[in-house]
Enzyme design. Structure first.
Site, PDB file in Angstrom:
ATOM      1  N   GLY A   1       0.798  -1.213   0.000  1.00 58.85           N
ATOM      2  CA  GLY A   1       0.000   0.000   0.000  1.00 58.85           C
ATOM      3  C   GLY A   1       0.829   1.260   0.000  1.00 58.85           C
ATOM      4  O   GLY A   1       0.308   2.346  -0.251  1.00 58.85           O
TER       5      GLY A   1
ATOM      6  N   SER B   1       8.934   1.964  -3.813  1.00 56.00           N
ATOM      7  CA  SER B   1       8.670   0.922  -4.783  1.00 56.00           C
ATOM      8  C   SER B   1       8.584  -0.455  -4.163  1.00 56.00           C
ATOM      9  O   SER B   1       7.519  -1.033  -4.101  1.00 56.00           O
ATOM     10  CB  SER B   1       9.720   0.940  -5.864  1.00 56.00           C
ATOM     11  OG  SER B   1       9.402  -0.030  -6.826  1.00 56.00           O
TER      12      SER B   1
END
Length: 476
Positions: free
Chosen positions: A333, A351
């Site tokens: 998330g 990332s």
């Protein structure tokens, strides 16, 4: 037409509250601490992290092959410059710049060659490597999935590089992207919900409002909303993943959208983002994500390469190069969220990595400077910082107030990363083999995994992230 902020997640500090509060407290004091300029030119100067990039780049240009990277000694507030050989003129030049010379064995070329060998012989899912200028070595990591013959191959490849060139360690957990979420953004793809985080608001090259997020998010879905199951408010313009980066430029559908250049760190506090800067090993950084909120840590490596297990090709690998490695935690998330500094410098886009915010871990980031340069975007309303080198332009070596920067980085910039099928502009330019010593950064990515089970996660977390990660304001 009225404008409203994306609703702030109430538990701004519900996830890891102690860590979030501690990180928030660190953001406030001494934000504008000045650097000193001692009387003696041979005495090391003290720098804010913001001043490191300019000094490092000047010395890299001046010293040529003798320059082997640099890093920031946060405790002493000094710039340490690695030099190969014992040329007294080189040492003097470093000292005159106010930096501390550090003699090392491995040249930038040696470390670049070692990284190329790793890419050729050990591109194995679950592995990663980056340049650590503090040790003047390549740090190679393998997650828990690298066992048996794969581990043997990796270990033998590292040994073949020679003594003192690279180190190998096991990393807890598995390397994965943190798809699912500053501000949460949502999309529907492959029959399920996808959640990511908005990184930084920017102005696209044509003057329209847009934002940056992770490339694997832009590859997973074309249209994005500011609420789960809400109508789309933005459309992917460019997406790069995997390959030479992990970044997307997403344009707001309404050209009147207000997009302030700030990161909301929760509890009613925001950090104004005034410029983009390269990462510096040793500098303190803060990460904001809608799942886990605000956390801080340190940059530990540059030019990282991460080999993710492909989510679209069983047994395949998605390799991303030119990344920033840190010890800041992140979870599902948080992908695409903001990595920034205390003085308001945009550093990276979250990332992937391993671990979580309970046990800790390592996380990789796409450098903002690379994303801006590739997409032609500028920060905020267009006057706050542009693409490329924004790490202290206009600031003198004695008083750099701009944000931190990384070493100039070499690397074989051989090509553009691949984007996803329908992404217009996928494969925007990035550095190909960016594994040169102490240089450019970028962060790994991975498929967004728009699986159906993520839909539930997005729903569960919609009320538990930390504030507006980037101050997104949309029109309704």
């Amino acid at each position: 037409m009225s404008h409203k902020r994306i609703p702030k997640r109430k538990a701004a500090i519900a996830v890891g509250s102690v860590a979030a509060l501690g990180a928030a407290a660190l953001l406030l004091p001494n934000a504008n601490a000045s650097q000193t300029d001692p009387a003696s030119g041979d005495t090391p100067k003290t720098f804010k992290a913001a001043g490191v990039s300019l000094v490092a780049k000047q010395l890299a240009s001046q010293l040529g092959d003798a320059f082997a990277g640099s890093y920031y000694n946060a405790e002493k507030q000094q710039v340490v410059v690695n030099v190969v050989g014992d040329d007294s003129k080189v040492v003097d030049a470093v000292r005159k710049a106010g930096a501390v010379p550090h003699q090392v064995h491995n040249s930038t070329a040696t470390l670049q060659a070692a990284a190329k060998t790793l890419r050729t012989k050990a591109t194995i899912p679950g592995t990663a490597w980056s340049v650590d200028p503090k040790t003047n070595e390549i740090r190679v990591s393998a997650d828990s999935t690298v066992t048996g013959s794969r581990w043997n191959t990796l270990e033998s490849t590292v040994k073949s590089l020679g003594s003192g060139v690279a180190t190998l360690k096991k990393s807890s957990g598995t390397f994965k992207t943190f798809v699912s979420g500053g501000d949460a953004i949502f999309a529907q793809a492959n029959g399920g919900g996808v959640r990511c985080s908005l990184g930084f608001n920017v102005t696209a090259g044509d003057g329209s409002p847009a934002f940056l997020t992770a490339g694997h998010c832009g590859v997973a879905a074309k249209q994005w909303s500011d609420s789960q199951n809400g109508r789309p408010i933005a459309t992917v313009d460019q997406a790069t993943f995997p390959g030479n980066g992990d970044f997307s430029l997403v344009r707001y559908d309404d050209p009147n959208t207000q997009a302030p250049s700030e990161v909301n760190v929760g509890n009613g506090q925001t950090v104004q983002i005034t410029q983009a800067a390269d990462a510096v090993v040793g500098q303190q950084v803060f990460r904001m994500g809608s799942t886990t909120g605000l956390h801080d840590g340190t940059v530990t490596g540059l030019d990282a390469t991460v080999n993710f297990q492909s989510e679209t090709d069983p047994g395949g690998v998605d390799t991303v190069t030119g990344l920033i490695q840190t010890n800041v935690c992140a979870e599902a998330g948080d992908s695409g969220g903001s990595l920034f500094t205390q003085d308001g410098s945009a550093i990276g886009l979250t990332s992937g990595g391993s671990g979580d915010c309970t046990a800790g871990g390592e996380t990789f980031f796409q450098p903002v400077t690379t994303a801006l340069q590739a997409t032609g975007a500028t920060l905020g309303a267009g006057g706050a910082g542009g693409a490329g080198d924004q790490s202290g332009a206009g600031a003198g070596a004695g008083d750099q107030s701009a944000s931190p920067g990384g070493q100039q980085g070499a690397g074989d910039q051989s090509g553009a990363g691949a984007g996803a099928g329908d992404q217009s502009g996928a494969g925007a330019a990035g550095a190909g083999d960016q594994s040169g010593a102490g240089q450019q950064s970028a962060s790994p990515g991975d498929q967004s995994g728009g699986a159906a089970d993520q839909s539930g996660n997005a729903g569960d977390r919609s009320g538990s992230g930390v504030g507006d990660g980037s101050g997104l304001v949309s029109s309704h």
